[in-house]
Design a protein around this motif. Structure first.
Motif, PDB file in Angstrom:
ATOM      1  N   LYS A  25      39.188  32.744  39.900  1.00 29.77           N
ATOM      2  CA  LYS A  25      40.611  32.385  39.810  1.00 29.77           C
ATOM      3  C   LYS A  25      41.464  33.601  39.443  1.00 29.77           C
ATOM      4  CE  LYS A  25      43.634  28.906  37.735  1.00 29.77           C
ATOM      5  NZ  LYS A  25      43.736  27.788  36.770  1.00 29.77           N
ATOM      6  N   GLU A  26      40.954  34.426  38.509  1.00 25.66           N
ATOM      7  CA  GLU A  26      41.685  35.637  38.103  1.00 25.66           C
ATOM      8  C   GLU A  26      41.786  36.620  39.274  1.00 25.66           C
ATOM      9  OE1 GLU A  26      40.906  36.599  33.457  1.00 25.66           O
ATOM     10  OE2 GLU A  26      39.105  36.486  34.688  1.00 25.66           O
ATOM     11  N   ASP A  30      41.601  35.826  42.480  1.00 25.35           N
ATOM     12  CA  ASP A  30      42.497  35.210  43.481  1.00 25.35           C
ATOM     13  C   ASP A  30      43.957  35.560  43.195  1.00 25.35           C
ATOM     14  OD1 ASP A  30      40.471  34.004  44.927  1.00 25.35           O
ATOM     15  OD2 ASP A  30      40.619  32.084  43.884  1.00 25.35           O
ATOM     16  N   SER A  31      44.318  35.535  41.922  1.00 26.22           N
ATOM     17  CA  SER A  31      45.730  35.771  41.556  1.00 26.22           C
ATOM     18  C   SER A  31      46.151  37.219  41.811  1.00 26.22           C
ATOM     19  CB  SER A  31      45.947  35.415  40.082  1.00 26.22           C
ATOM     20  OG  SER A  31      45.253  36.327  39.243  1.00 26.22           O
ATOM     21  N   LYS A  32      45.172  38.124  41.875  1.00 27.26           N
ATOM     22  CA  LYS A  32      45.481  39.540  42.077  1.00 27.26           C
ATOM     23  C   LYS A  32      45.250  39.997  43.520  1.00 27.26           C
ATOM     24  CE  LYS A  32      46.387  40.882  37.806  1.00 27.26           C
ATOM     25  NZ  LYS A  32      47.609  41.603  37.438  1.00 27.26           N
TER      26      LYS A  32
END
Length: 352
Positions: free
Chosen positions: A73-74, A76-78
């Protein structure tokens, strides 16, 4: 080092800079001693380090993020930010083994800078990228350190980048710390130690530097060193004079003086007259004057390029002479530290 500090590591080739970074990145085991590091480390060392050649660029981003301990998830956000910064979006799903060295550096830096490491370690690999990308990287490193409080270790031969980006400097010689202090102090110490001042150089014909077209007899900064000073005052004119032998006949010849700062940047190019004179065998001289108060205080060197027909390089004499300019009139105005820049001409600029 404290959190948020940017350390520039400088020194000659073979001094141990890259080895230090490999030890800190746990790529190389130290033969003795120990390392204490607190925080998540991302390193960009040799081109392609940390990439799996069979995986695509996108898959390598996820692999690197996972190694750094980030969740999917981390990452994906970047992801979009990393791909956009790298400029390789067209090839992001192509295996990395097909990337050029420049593309690998772009993606590698983008991954290292965006996946939120607490400590960012960067070797001289940025020199592989183009000028625009290098500028972008330096801006991002500044942002990572100042805005996000990350710690950065930066090895570079670009001494101006070290002075501009880093607040601390470390000079390494033969695997040992030779100097540690503010970044600008470290660079100045390094230059003073390694820079050789040559005001006059003279050769006989047999030993003269040159080739089958031209040989140099003498290169001189006229008048320097004869008054007991081993520097040039900013208030003095600088006369550069050279004598050279032409070895062949009927050559349209042009001399080009390249003035370099001690940190390696080319400041300007001065060339002889156009149209170029046709020279026959024999001894010739050329001289030029750089006006006083044009150059800033600092260290400089001059290279001489001999050109035929304004386009064909005959001979390049690198660092033919070198010198230091000193500001003797320190009471001219109040200023904290050295005035930045390589040139400092007297230009009328007043408030009314």
């Amino acid at each position: 080092m404290k959190q948020g500090e940017v350390l520039g590591i400088i020194g000659k080739n073979g001094a141990g800079k890259s080895t230090l970074l490999k030890i800190l990145s746990k790529i190389t085991e130290p033969t003795s001693g120990r390392i204490e590091m607190k925080g998540r480390v991302a390193a960009l060392l040799e081109v392609g380090t940390g990439f799996h050649p069979e995986l695509s660029g996108r898959e390598n981003i996820y692999m690197n993020g996972t190694i750094l301990g980030m969740t999917k998830k981390e990452i994906d956000s970047k992801l979009d930010e990393i791909i956009d910064f790298s400029g390789v979006e067209k090839y992001i799903d192509t295996p990395v083994k097909f990337y050029s060295s420049g593309m690998r550096v772009r993606l590698g830096f983008s991954v290292a800078a965006h996946l939120e490491p607490e400590i960012l370690i960067i070797d001289e690999v940025l020199s592989v990228g183009d000028y625009e990308f290098q500028k972008k990287c330096l801006g991002k490193m500044n942002e990572v350190a100042k805005d996000f409080g990350r710690t950065v270790l930066f090895v570079s031969h670009n001494l101006e980048s070290v002075k501009g980006l880093c607040n601390k400097g470390l000079l390494i010689e033969s695997g040992k710390v030779a100097f540690e202090g503010e970044a600008y102090q470290s660079v100045d110490f390094y230059l003073n130690k390694t820079f050789k001042f040559d005001f006059q150089r003279v050769w006989d014909y047999e030993n003269a530097p040159g080739d089958d077209f031209v040989k140099f007899k003498r290169i001189e900064l006229v008048g320097v060193g004869k008054n007991g000073k081993n520097y040039i005052s900013r208030d003095e004119e600088i006369m550069i004079q050279t004598e050279f032998w032409m070895v062949q006949d009927h050559i349209n010849t042009n001399l080009s003086l390249h003035l370099y700062a001690g940190t390696g940047e080319c400041i300007m190019n001065i060339h002889t007259q156009f149209p170029t004179p046709k020279l026959n065998k024999g001894l010739y001289s050329a001289s030029c004057i750089i006006p006083s108060r044009l150059l800033n205080a600092g260290m400089f060197s001059v290279s001489i390029l001999v050109v035929k027909d304004s386009s064909i390089k005959l001979f390049n004499f690198e660092e033919a002479i070198s010198f230091e300019i000193v500001e003797e009139n320190q009471k001219e105005f109040s200023w904290y530290g050295k005035v930045p820049g390589f040139i400092r001409p007297d230009i009328n600029f007043e408030i009314k």
